[in-house]
Scaffold this motif. Structure first.
Motif, PDB file in Angstrom:
ATOM      1  N   PRO A   8       0.808  -1.227   0.000  1.00 37.37           N
ATOM      2  CA  PRO A   8       0.000   0.000   0.000  1.00 37.37           C
ATOM      3  C   PRO A   8       0.838   1.272   0.000  1.00 37.37           C
ATOM      4  O   PRO A   8       0.442   2.279  -0.623  1.00 37.37           O
ATOM      5  CB  PRO A   8      -0.825  -0.128   1.283  1.00 37.37           C
ATOM      6  N   GLU A   9       1.992   1.255   0.698  1.00 36.17           N
ATOM      7  CA  GLU A   9       2.790   2.481   0.775  1.00 36.17           C
ATOM      8  C   GLU A   9       3.338   2.927  -0.584  1.00 36.17           C
ATOM      9  O   GLU A   9       3.710   4.089  -0.754  1.00 36.17           O
ATOM     10  CB  GLU A   9       3.950   2.311   1.767  1.00 36.17           C
ATOM     11  N   GLU A  10       3.384   2.011  -1.559  1.00 39.53           N
ATOM     12  CA  GLU A  10       3.796   2.400  -2.914  1.00 39.53           C
ATOM     13  C   GLU A  10       2.610   2.815  -3.776  1.00 39.53           C
ATOM     14  O   GLU A  10       2.757   3.611  -4.708  1.00 39.53           O
ATOM     15  CB  GLU A  10       4.548   1.259  -3.594  1.00 39.53           C
ATOM     16  N   LEU A  11       1.433   2.253  -3.493  1.00 41.63           N
ATOM     17  CA  LEU A  11       0.255   2.533  -4.315  1.00 41.63           C
ATOM     18  C   LEU A  11      -0.466   3.807  -3.893  1.00 41.63           C
ATOM     19  O   LEU A  11      -0.960   4.561  -4.742  1.00 41.63           O
ATOM     20  CB  LEU A  11      -0.720   1.354  -4.245  1.00 41.63           C
ATOM     21  N   LEU A  12      -0.530   4.055  -2.595  1.00 40.43           N
ATOM     22  CA  LEU A  12      -1.331   5.180  -2.098  1.00 40.43           C
ATOM     23  C   LEU A  12      -0.850   6.543  -2.608  1.00 40.43           C
ATOM     24  O   LEU A  12      -1.692   7.408  -2.906  1.00 40.43           O
ATOM     25  CB  LEU A  12      -1.362   5.159  -0.570  1.00 40.43           C
ATOM     26  N   PRO A  13       0.452   6.791  -2.722  1.00 41.46           N
ATOM     27  CA  PRO A  13       0.856   8.093  -3.277  1.00 41.46           C
ATOM     28  C   PRO A  13       0.370   8.311  -4.711  1.00 41.46           C
ATOM     29  O   PRO A  13       0.063   9.447  -5.096  1.00 41.46           O
ATOM     30  CB  PRO A  13       2.390   8.025  -3.218  1.00 41.46           C
ATOM     31  N   ILE A  14       0.293   7.229  -5.502  1.00 41.66           N
ATOM     32  CA  ILE A  14      -0.204   7.350  -6.873  1.00 41.66           C
ATOM     33  C   ILE A  14      -1.685   7.686  -6.843  1.00 41.66           C
ATOM     34  O   ILE A  14      -2.158   8.558  -7.585  1.00 41.66           O
ATOM     35  CB  ILE A  14       0.034   6.047  -7.655  1.00 41.66           C
ATOM     36  N   VAL A  15      -2.428   7.013  -5.969  1.00 43.04           N
ATOM     37  CA  VAL A  15      -3.859   7.285  -5.832  1.00 43.04           C
ATOM     38  C   VAL A  15      -4.070   8.709  -5.337  1.00 43.04           C
ATOM     39  O   VAL A  15      -4.970   9.417  -5.819  1.00 43.04           O
ATOM     40  CB  VAL A  15      -4.510   6.281  -4.860  1.00 43.04           C
ATOM     41  N   ALA A  16      -3.233   9.157  -4.405  1.00 44.74           N
ATOM     42  CA  ALA A  16      -3.369  10.509  -3.873  1.00 44.74           C
ATOM     43  C   ALA A  16      -3.144  11.549  -4.967  1.00 44.74           C
ATOM     44  O   ALA A  16      -3.868  12.552  -5.045  1.00 44.74           O
ATOM     45  CB  ALA A  16      -2.379  10.716  -2.731  1.00 44.74           C
ATOM     46  N   GLU A  17      -2.157  11.304  -5.826  1.00 46.55           N
ATOM     47  CA  GLU A  17      -1.906  12.227  -6.926  1.00 46.55           C
ATOM     48  C   GLU A  17      -3.068  12.249  -7.912  1.00 46.55           C
ATOM     49  O   GLU A  17      -3.492  13.311  -8.386  1.00 46.55           O
ATOM     50  CB  GLU A  17      -0.616  11.837  -7.642  1.00 46.55           C
ATOM     51  N   LEU A  18      -3.619  11.065  -8.214  1.00 43.73           N
ATOM     52  CA  LEU A  18      -4.790  11.000  -9.087  1.00 43.73           C
ATOM     53  C   LEU A  18      -5.975  11.732  -8.465  1.00 43.73           C
ATOM     54  O   LEU A  18      -6.712  12.441  -9.162  1.00 43.73           O
ATOM     55  CB  LEU A  18      -5.168   9.545  -9.355  1.00 43.73           C
ATOM     56  N   ALA A  19      -6.161  11.542  -7.162  1.00 39.13           N
ATOM     57  CA  ALA A  19      -7.273  12.191  -6.468  1.00 39.13           C
ATOM     58  C   ALA A  19      -7.136  13.708  -6.526  1.00 39.13           C
ATOM     59  O   ALA A  19      -8.117  14.431  -6.728  1.00 39.13           O
ATOM     60  CB  ALA A  19      -7.340  11.722  -5.022  1.00 39.13           C
ATOM     61  N   ARG A  21      -5.603  15.442  -8.838  1.00 36.02           N
ATOM     62  CA  ARG A  21      -5.914  15.863 -10.202  1.00 36.02           C
ATOM     63  C   ARG A  21      -7.413  15.766 -10.471  1.00 36.02           C
ATOM     64  O   ARG A  21      -7.995  16.605 -11.167  1.00 36.02           O
ATOM     65  CB  ARG A  21      -5.122  15.019 -11.192  1.00 36.02           C
ATOM     66  N   TYR A  22      -8.033  14.713  -9.921  1.00 33.35           N
ATOM     67  CA  TYR A  22      -9.463  14.487 -10.126  1.00 33.35           C
ATOM     68  C   TYR A  22     -10.290  15.647  -9.568  1.00 33.35           C
ATOM     69  O   TYR A  22     -11.312  16.031 -10.140  1.00 33.35           O
ATOM     70  CB  TYR A  22      -9.871  13.175  -9.459  1.00 33.35           C
ATOM     71  N   THR A  23      -9.852  16.212  -8.439  1.00 27.43           N
ATOM     72  CA  THR A  23     -10.571  17.326  -7.804  1.00 27.43           C
ATOM     73  C   THR A  23      -9.980  18.677  -8.187  1.00 27.43           C
ATOM     74  O   THR A  23     -10.317  19.690  -7.568  1.00 27.43           O
ATOM     75  CB  THR A  23     -10.535  17.170  -6.275  1.00 27.43           C
ATOM     76  N   SER A  24      -9.101  18.666  -9.211  1.00 26.47           N
ATOM     77  CA  SER A  24      -8.439  19.903  -9.658  1.00 26.47           C
ATOM     78  C   SER A  24      -7.697  20.578  -8.519  1.00 26.47           C
ATOM     79  O   SER A  24      -7.604  21.809  -8.445  1.00 26.47           O
ATOM     80  CB  SER A  24      -9.465  20.880 -10.274  1.00 26.47           C
ATOM     81  N   TYR A  25      -7.175  19.748  -7.596  1.00 26.37           N
ATOM     82  CA  TYR A  25      -6.365  20.213  -6.453  1.00 26.37           C
ATOM     83  C   TYR A  25      -7.139  21.151  -5.536  1.00 26.37           C
ATOM     84  O   TYR A  25      -6.560  21.980  -4.842  1.00 26.37           O
ATOM     85  CB  TYR A  25      -5.088  20.916  -6.962  1.00 26.37           C
ATOM     86  N   GLU A  26      -8.470  21.005  -5.533  1.00 22.14           N
ATOM     87  CA  GLU A  26      -9.304  21.880  -4.706  1.00 22.14           C
ATOM     88  C   GLU A  26      -9.704  21.239  -3.386  1.00 22.14           C
ATOM     89  O   GLU A  26     -10.150  21.933  -2.475  1.00 22.14           O
ATOM     90  CB  GLU A  26     -10.564  22.284  -5.482  1.00 22.14           C
ATOM     91  N   HIS A  27      -9.582  19.887  -3.279  1.00 17.57           N
ATOM     92  CA  HIS A  27     -10.003  19.202  -2.057  1.00 17.57           C
ATOM     93  C   HIS A  27      -8.885  18.272  -1.606  1.00 17.57           C
ATOM     94  O   HIS A  27      -8.118  17.754  -2.411  1.00 17.57           O
ATOM     95  CB  HIS A  27     -11.275  18.386  -2.292  1.00 17.57           C
ATOM     96  N   SER A  28      -8.813  18.050  -0.326  1.00 18.92           N
ATOM     97  CA  SER A  28      -7.793  17.162   0.224  1.00 18.92           C
ATOM     98  C   SER A  28      -8.308  15.747   0.420  1.00 18.92           C
ATOM     99  O   SER A  28      -7.540  14.845   0.723  1.00 18.92           O
ATOM    100  CB  SER A  28      -7.288  17.712   1.571  1.00 18.92           C
ATOM    101  N   SER A  29      -9.637  15.546   0.274  1.00 18.81           N
ATOM    102  CA  SER A  29     -10.199  14.217   0.452  1.00 18.81           C
ATOM    103  C   SER A  29     -11.300  13.985  -0.566  1.00 18.81           C
ATOM    104  O   SER A  29     -11.893  14.935  -1.088  1.00 18.81           O
ATOM    105  CB  SER A  29     -10.756  14.039   1.871  1.00 18.81           C
ATOM    106  N   ILE A  30     -11.572  12.700  -0.832  1.00 16.95           N
ATOM    107  CA  ILE A  30     -12.641  12.317  -1.750  1.00 16.95           C
ATOM    108  C   ILE A  30     -13.434  11.189  -1.114  1.00 16.95           C
ATOM    109  O   ILE A  30     -12.946  10.508  -0.208  1.00 16.95           O
ATOM    110  CB  ILE A  30     -12.077  11.860  -3.116  1.00 16.95           C
ATOM    111  N   PRO A  31     -14.678  10.959  -1.568  1.00 15.93           N
ATOM    112  CA  PRO A  31     -15.484   9.860  -1.014  1.00 15.93           C
ATOM    113  C   PRO A  31     -14.794   8.508  -1.209  1.00 15.93           C
ATOM    114  O   PRO A  31     -13.978   8.328  -2.123  1.00 15.93           O
ATOM    115  CB  PRO A  31     -16.783   9.937  -1.817  1.00 15.93           C
ATOM    116  N   TYR A  32     -15.164   7.569  -0.359  1.00 16.76           N
ATOM    117  CA  TYR A  32     -14.558   6.231  -0.404  1.00 16.76           C
ATOM    118  C   TYR A  32     -14.742   5.591  -1.778  1.00 16.76           C
ATOM    119  O   TYR A  32     -13.825   4.971  -2.323  1.00 16.76           O
ATOM    120  CB  TYR A  32     -15.184   5.348   0.673  1.00 16.76           C
TER     121      TYR A  32
END
Length: 281
Positions: A8-19, A21-32
């Protein structure tokens, strides 16, 4: 593959970066649900790269981020290939009256091409691909599924266009009065009839069959085992594809998926004395 089972420690940073970009860097969290979707997107791309590497030694470590990036490039390439294949096929595409084939190819595929989200949901197929192809692609998803599907459709078109349109639609009409509404692949219907013609020494333009012809076919087929029937069908396919510009054998390999189903139909028809339901001519 275990080698690509990243922690997970290698995958989560990629997901965080996608998240981000997905929120246009406007939110720090997204729904599950969105986080799960993005994790699936990352794993889909990594698996694309892993699939490419199956035949190679895995001695050198590839980071999750690098595997994701390379896999994403592979997905982009497949989406481009699908787009090119579809627009190459479209000008001469024939549905032969099949509503299911027409709707899937003419309506469904453009919908996929316009809505497919390569960045955030490459794992989603979006379509049910209702017209059944001969090859089992049920284990695939995303662009892998739709590209494999369109490759099957392309091979079917390559085969069917070698036959007269009027002959094909007439044959399908004799097979079922409302064949246009069937959710059924067209190729086995055509192939089993071509098989009947070959066994009887007739051609599609030499006219229909009478009771004596059917009785002769019944006697011939009754003497064959299931293995012999399948082998005879396979030989018929080989002869057919020789006239279909099948230089690499891909059409023959694809049509061979129909052999078990046709063999089963033949054996059932012999048992129930209804060869006229198989050989419509």
């Amino acid at each position: 593959m275990e080698y690509f089972d990243y922690p997970p420690e290698e995958l989560l940073p990629i997901v965080a970066e996608l998240a981000a970009r997905y929120t246009s860097y406007e939110h720090s969290s997204i729904p599950y649900e969105k986080a799960r979707m993005l994790m699936e997107a990352v794993l889909y791309c990594i698996n694309e790269f892993a699939g490419l590497q199956e035949s190679l030694p895995l001695a050198n470590h590839v980071s999750a981020k690098d595997a994701y990036r390379r896999g994403h490039d592979i997905v982009l390439g497949k989406a481009k290939k699908l787009h090119e294949l579809y627009h190459t096929l479209l000008p001469e595409f024939q549905d032969y009256g099949s509503a299911c084939l027409r709707d899937t190819v003419i309506r469904g595929i453009p919908l996929f091409l316009s809505r497919y989200d390569i960045n955030y949901a490459p794992q989603e197929t979006l379509l049910t691909l209702d017209y059944p192809v001969l090859k089992d692609i049920s284990s695939l998803s995303g662009v892998d599924a739709v590209l494999a599907y369109m490759e099957c459709i392309s091979l079917e078109q390559q085969f069917l266009k070698k036959l007269d349109y009027g002959y094909l639609t007439g044959l399908l009409r004799r097979y079922h009065e409302e064949y246009e509404l069937l959710v059924e692949n067209l190729c086995p219907v055509v192939l089993q009839n071509l098989f009947g013609y070959r066994l009887s020494g007739k051609t599609p333009i030499s006219g229909g069959f009478d009771k004596d012809n059917y009785e002769a076919l019944r006697r011939l087929l009754s003497g064959k085992s299931e293995k012999e029937l399948a082998a005879s069908l396979a030989e018929t396919l080989r002869l057919i594809t020789e006239h279909c510009d099948d230089s690499d054998g891909s059409l023959l390999h694809y049509l061979e998926y129909a052999v078990p189903d046709i063999t089963t139909r033949l054996r059932y028809s012999l048992k129930n004395h209804c060869l006229d339901k198989i050989f419509c001519f």
